[in-house]
Design a protein around this motif. Structure first.
Motif, PDB file in Angstrom:
ATOM      1  N   GLY A  19       0.797  -1.228   0.000  1.00  0.00           N
ATOM      2  CA  GLY A  19       0.000   0.000   0.000  1.00  0.00           C
ATOM      3  C   GLY A  19       0.825   1.271   0.000  1.00  0.00           C
ATOM      4  O   GLY A  19       0.433   2.267   0.613  1.00  0.00           O
ATOM      5  N   VAL A  20       1.951   1.273  -0.702  1.00  0.00           N
ATOM      6  CA  VAL A  20       2.847   2.438  -0.690  1.00  0.00           C
ATOM      7  C   VAL A  20       2.271   3.558  -1.559  1.00  0.00           C
ATOM      8  O   VAL A  20       1.953   3.351  -2.731  1.00  0.00           O
ATOM      9  N   SER A  21       2.160   4.741  -0.971  1.00  0.00           N
ATOM     10  CA  SER A  21       1.683   5.929  -1.686  1.00  0.00           C
ATOM     11  C   SER A  21       2.607   7.103  -1.369  1.00  0.00           C
ATOM     12  O   SER A  21       2.998   7.294  -0.213  1.00  0.00           O
ATOM     13  N   LEU A  22       2.944   7.856  -2.399  1.00  0.00           N
ATOM     14  CA  LEU A  22       3.746   9.073  -2.207  1.00  0.00           C
ATOM     15  C   LEU A  22       3.610   9.950  -3.437  1.00  0.00           C
ATOM     16  O   LEU A  22       3.171   9.495  -4.501  1.00  0.00           O
ATOM     17  N   THR A  23       3.959  11.217  -3.276  1.00  0.00           N
ATOM     18  CA  THR A  23       3.948  12.155  -4.399  1.00  0.00           C
ATOM     19  C   THR A  23       5.305  12.835  -4.485  1.00  0.00           C
ATOM     20  O   THR A  23       5.917  13.154  -3.464  1.00  0.00           O
ATOM     21  N   ILE A  24       5.753  13.049  -5.710  1.00  0.00           N
ATOM     22  CA  ILE A  24       7.044  13.671  -5.970  1.00  0.00           C
ATOM     23  C   ILE A  24       6.795  15.000  -6.685  1.00  0.00           C
ATOM     24  O   ILE A  24       6.398  15.017  -7.851  1.00  0.00           O
TER      25      ILE A  24
END
Length: 235
Positions: A19-24
């Protein structure tokens, strides 16, 4: 610029990412820190198209990229400096760099890219005819970065760039990454075990533990968080 939403990755029955979520954000340095085996390299390899997630979504400039071949993802402008450098040891320095310019997006600017790389790394220009496998560890890391730059990326993912380098060279590598971001405008994802140095450099950071994002915030916030200092810096 890049969005990762709910990524699950498995190696056989073993789950590497959950469930990995991130924004760059564009134009920033974003650090992903964590211990060995936390899933940092798996995340980079999934973004790069080397691994295929079982679930989740990855978008680059609004375009879905999960499941696409890695060469197509590279040609969109996502570059990777892999852990362990992964240069071609029997090829010359120049031949290694030329490999990086084979992407369609990069071919027409090959000469300009080569001049830029030699300007950034004069040592590579001095050794352009030398077999890459005979370079020092620091020079090989310069070559790995230079080869990535030859592909004209807009976003570069650095996977453990300080691994195996002396303290002086580690400091130099972090200065190079900062320069690429500030002077060249490149967006950077920095995956590092050197938690203190990467958090000092990063505008935003994520902490990955056993395949899950457990903390996020600005680099300064995490650098001063007592839990991070105790777990990763021995303070």
């Amino acid at each position: 610029m890049l969005s990762v939403e709910g990524i699950d990755l498995f190696y056989g029955d073993a789950q590497a990412l959950a469930g990995v979520s991130l924004t760059i954000p564009e134009g920033a340095i974003t650090a992903i820190v964590g211990a060995n085996g936390a899933g940092k390299s798996s995340l980079i390899r999934t973004i790069a198209g080397i691994e295929c997630p079982r679930a989740g979504r990855i978008t680059y400039r609004g375009q879905p990229v999960q499941g696409r071949p890695s060469h197509e993802i590279c040609n969109l402008g996502i570059g990777q400096v892999a852990e362990g450098r992964q240069i071609f040891p029997t090829l010359s320095v120049l031949e290694n760099l030329e490999v990086g310019s084979h992407l369609p997006r990069a071919r027409r600017r090959k000469a300009a890219s080569l001049a830029e790389v030699f300007g950034l790394f004069p040592r590579l220009a001095e050794r352009k005819s030398q077999a890459a496998g005979t370079l020092s560890g620091g020079e090989q890391q310069m070559l790995a970065i230079g080869r990535c730059l030859m592909g004209r990326p807009e976003l570069i993912m650095f996977d453990e760039p300080s691994l195996g380098l002396s303290p002086a060279l580690v400091e130099q590598m972090f200065r190079i990454i900062e320069r690429l971001n500030r002077e060249n405008g490149l967006t950077v994802i920095l995956v590092e075990q050197n938690v203190a140095a990467s958090l000092q450099l990063a505008e935003r950071a994520y902490v990955l533990e056993t395949g899950r994002i457990v903390m996020s915030g600005s680099g300064a916030e995490l650098l001063n968080d007592d839990r991070i200092r105790a777990a990763y810096m021995g303070i």
